[in-house]
Design a protein around this motif. Structure first.
Motif, PDB file in Angstrom:
ATOM      1  N   ALA A 193     -12.451  41.340  93.194  1.00 49.35           N
ATOM      2  CA  ALA A 193     -11.458  41.918  92.278  1.00 49.35           C
ATOM      3  C   ALA A 193     -10.255  40.994  92.163  1.00 49.35           C
ATOM      4  O   ALA A 193      -9.717  40.538  93.174  1.00 49.35           O
ATOM      5  N   ILE A 194      -9.844  40.703  90.927  1.00 52.68           N
ATOM      6  CA  ILE A 194      -8.642  39.903  90.670  1.00 52.68           C
ATOM      7  C   ILE A 194      -7.533  40.874  90.281  1.00 52.68           C
ATOM      8  O   ILE A 194      -7.604  41.515  89.233  1.00 52.68           O
ATOM      9  N   VAL A 195      -6.513  41.019  91.149  1.00 58.20           N
ATOM     10  CA  VAL A 195      -5.467  42.015  90.918  1.00 58.20           C
ATOM     11  C   VAL A 195      -4.087  41.350  90.980  1.00 58.20           C
ATOM     12  O   VAL A 195      -3.953  40.196  91.374  1.00 58.20           O
ATOM     13  N   GLY A 196      -3.095  42.114  90.598  1.00 59.82           N
ATOM     14  CA  GLY A 196      -1.726  41.614  90.605  1.00 59.82           C
ATOM     15  C   GLY A 196      -0.909  42.265  89.514  1.00 59.82           C
ATOM     16  O   GLY A 196      -1.417  43.121  88.771  1.00 59.82           O
ATOM     17  N   GLU A 197       0.374  41.869  89.406  1.00 64.41           N
ATOM     18  CA  GLU A 197       1.231  42.429  88.366  1.00 64.41           C
ATOM     19  C   GLU A 197       0.810  41.916  86.991  1.00 64.41           C
ATOM     20  O   GLU A 197       0.069  40.935  86.892  1.00 64.41           O
ATOM     21  N   PRO A 198       1.270  42.547  85.925  1.00 63.08           N
ATOM     22  CA  PRO A 198       0.927  42.081  84.581  1.00 63.08           C
ATOM     23  C   PRO A 198       1.451  40.658  84.325  1.00 63.08           C
ATOM     24  O   PRO A 198       2.491  40.247  84.847  1.00 63.08           O
ATOM     25  N   ASN A 199       0.696  39.925  83.528  1.00 61.04           N
ATOM     26  CA  ASN A 199       1.122  38.615  83.011  1.00 61.04           C
ATOM     27  C   ASN A 199       1.318  37.554  84.095  1.00 61.04           C
ATOM     28  O   ASN A 199       2.149  36.662  83.947  1.00 61.04           O
ATOM     29  N   VAL A 200       0.557  37.640  85.194  1.00 58.88           N
ATOM     30  CA  VAL A 200       0.654  36.598  86.225  1.00 58.88           C
ATOM     31  C   VAL A 200      -0.477  35.581  86.099  1.00 58.88           C
ATOM     32  O   VAL A 200      -0.529  34.599  86.848  1.00 58.88           O
ATOM     33  N   GLY A 201      -1.418  35.836  85.153  1.00 55.73           N
ATOM     34  CA  GLY A 201      -2.491  34.870  84.914  1.00 55.73           C
ATOM     35  C   GLY A 201      -3.856  35.302  85.415  1.00 55.73           C
ATOM     36  O   GLY A 201      -4.723  34.460  85.646  1.00 55.73           O
ATOM     37  N   LYS A 202      -4.075  36.618  85.559  1.00 57.09           N
ATOM     38  CA  LYS A 202      -5.371  37.101  86.064  1.00 57.09           C
ATOM     39  C   LYS A 202      -6.504  36.733  85.109  1.00 57.09           C
ATOM     40  O   LYS A 202      -7.561  36.246  85.522  1.00 57.09           O
ATOM     41  N   SER A 203      -6.313  36.972  83.821  1.00 55.71           N
ATOM     42  CA  SER A 203      -7.347  36.661  82.832  1.00 55.71           C
ATOM     43  C   SER A 203      -7.552  35.156  82.715  1.00 55.71           C
ATOM     44  O   SER A 203      -8.677  34.683  82.524  1.00 55.71           O
ATOM     45  N   THR A 204      -6.451  34.389  82.835  1.00 56.65           N
ATOM     46  CA  THR A 204      -6.564  32.926  82.792  1.00 56.65           C
ATOM     47  C   THR A 204      -7.375  32.423  83.985  1.00 56.65           C
ATOM     48  O   THR A 204      -8.186  31.503  83.860  1.00 56.65           O
TER      49      THR A 204
END
Length: 467
Positions: A225-236
């Motif tokens: 699972a790739i998690v974290g706050e919004p807009n930190v680059g998870k999709s990238t």
């Protein structure tokens, strides 16, 4: 249990292709093929040798269906142990269906799921664990799962179990013999040798049971699972790992509102990456549902990659540490890796500070990357691979991937430990013999020496029709 009917099915995937293979198996396979096949050389295929291929046409009276190759495999030297005919025709779905319908009119019936392999098992061509490995081999999608399935299909696992069962059976026979001479107080079985055998069986069973943790991961892939706050680059990061534009990337926070999953093979091991919605407080109903799903995916994952933006302020880092600690406390058995993204935008000093704080007193691994520039991605892949114990795989040891086998091994181990306790406690041979018989039963369950219709139905129902 073995049906005398001749069965037919498409052995290649359904749909149009260059060629298709239609398989028949049963007592009348060759005679039915002779009735519909005209060889270009005028030969009657019923009189031809096994393991030969013949060119000709499939006909019904004067109607020609297709020019085909017919392969002959006579019993017992075939996959099923019966007469088998394979017709290689052109891959038109219309031609496939026309030929199958013709064979059905001539006396075949459609095969059920896994019926060819079921007949191979019932005719002694494969034991049950080898038959199950056929399905695993068909579904293998990476090098490791392929290697395990091949080893099992070639009898590596069943040979190991059969040897243990045979040795235990020999001692069981001696103990049963002692019961026949109970009044004479005669001992046929050497108790010291029996104790050594039980220790050896226990050791092998524990090793096989322990291998299931690795085998299950290899067979089903490792969820990450790739998690974290919004807009930190998870999709990238997901795109960088997959080397393709799989997820939408935007500067707008909260772009990912549902989970996005894709698979990647690293070092022969399958990993299933899950890009999740950013974790934050929100009044957006849709985004809230996405965040809820994020925590569901964390629970399902074996590895959690917590992504952090390197440009975050030091005061915000303290808040992140609290959030990471909450996840760690909620899922104490999860492997959590801190991924600091956008390393190209910070100084070495800040990198050192972030590394110290985010690792939570060196409890967690921390990697600095630039998902956009694909820097540090190979290091991350190597770290993920290190979490998989591939030592047994490299050493070509037997690895268990089947839940049914795992369950039978656990039960067999329990019975062996009862026998050991009985031997040490000098309990009567007739009571010890009961536990030995039960252990032999569970060994036999694995290889198919002990079976029933319901078990076979459950196993072969998961096969494809043409296998």
């Amino acid at each position: 249990m073995i049906s005398q009917e001749t069965i037919v099915a498409l052995a290649t995937p359904s749909g149009a292709g260059a060629i298709a293979i239609i398989r028949m198996s049963g007592n009348h396979a060759i005679s039915i093929a002779s009735d519909v096949f005209q060889s270009v050389s005028g030969k009657n295929i019923a009189s031809q040798k096994t393991h030969t291929i013949h060119l000709g046409t499939i006909v019904d009276d004067t109607k020609i269906y297709d020019q085909v190759l017919v392969s002959i495999f006579k019993n017992p030297n075939s996959y099923t142990g019966e007469d088998v005919i394979e017709i290689s025709c052109h891959g038109s779905t219309f031609i496939q269906q026309q030929i199958i319908q013709l064979l059905l009119r001539k006396g075949c019936r459609m095969a059920q799921a896994g019926e060819f392999t079921l007949r191979a098992f019932l005719n002694g061509k494969l034991d049950l664990s080898q038959a199950e490995a056929v399905a695993d081999l068909i579904s293998s999608d990476n090098e490791a799962s392929h290697q395990i399935a091949m080893q099992q299909m070639r009898g590596g696992f069943s040979n190991e179990i059969s040897k243990l069962r045979e040795e235990l059976l020999n001692f069981a026979s001696l103990i049963e013999l002692e019961l026949d001479f109970a009044e004479e107080d005669v001992a046929f079985a050497d108790r010291t040798q029996f104790h050594d055998l039980l220790n050896r069986i226990e050791f092998v069973l524990k090793r096989l049971i322990d291998s299931f943790a690795v085998g299950n991961v290899i067979k089903n892939g490792i969820p990450v699972a790739i998690v974290g706050e919004p807009n930190v680059g998870k999709s990238t990061l997901l795109n960088a790992l997959l080397n393709e534009e799989r997820a939408i990337v935007s500067e707008i926070a909260g772009t990912t509102r549902d989970t996005i999953e894709d698979e990647l093979t690293i070092g022969g091991i399958g990993f299933r990456f899950i890009d999740t919605a950013g974790i934050r407080e929100t009044i957006d109903v849709v985004e809230s549902i996405g965040i809820k799903k994020t925590f569901e995916k964390i629970e399902q994952a074996q590895v959690v990659l917590y992504l952090v933006d390197s440009t975050v302020t030091l005061s915000a880092v303290e808040v992140l540490v609290i959030e990471i600690q909450k996840i760690k406390n909620k899922f104490p058995l999860k492997t959590i890796v801190i991924i600091v993204n956008k390393k190209d935008l910070i100084s070495d000093d800040k990198q050192n500070i972030l590394s110290q704080k985010l690792s939570i007193n060196n409890q967690l691994s921390t990697i600095f990357i630039s998902a956009k520039n694909k820097t540090g991605i190979n290091e991350l892949k190597s770290l993920l691979l290190s979490y998989v114990n591939t030592g047994a795989l490299r050493n070509n040891e037997t690895i268990i991937t089947n839940t049914r086998h795992y369950d039978s091994l656990l039960k067999a181990l329990e019975e062996i430990q009862k026998v050991k306790f009985g031997l040490q406690s000098n309990i009567p041979s007739d009571l010890m013999a009961i536990d030995i018989r039960q252990a032999l039963y569970y060994f036999g369950e694995i290889t198919g020496e002990v079976t029933n219709d319901e078990l076979l139905g459950n196993i072969f129902a998961n096969f494809c029709i043409g296998k």
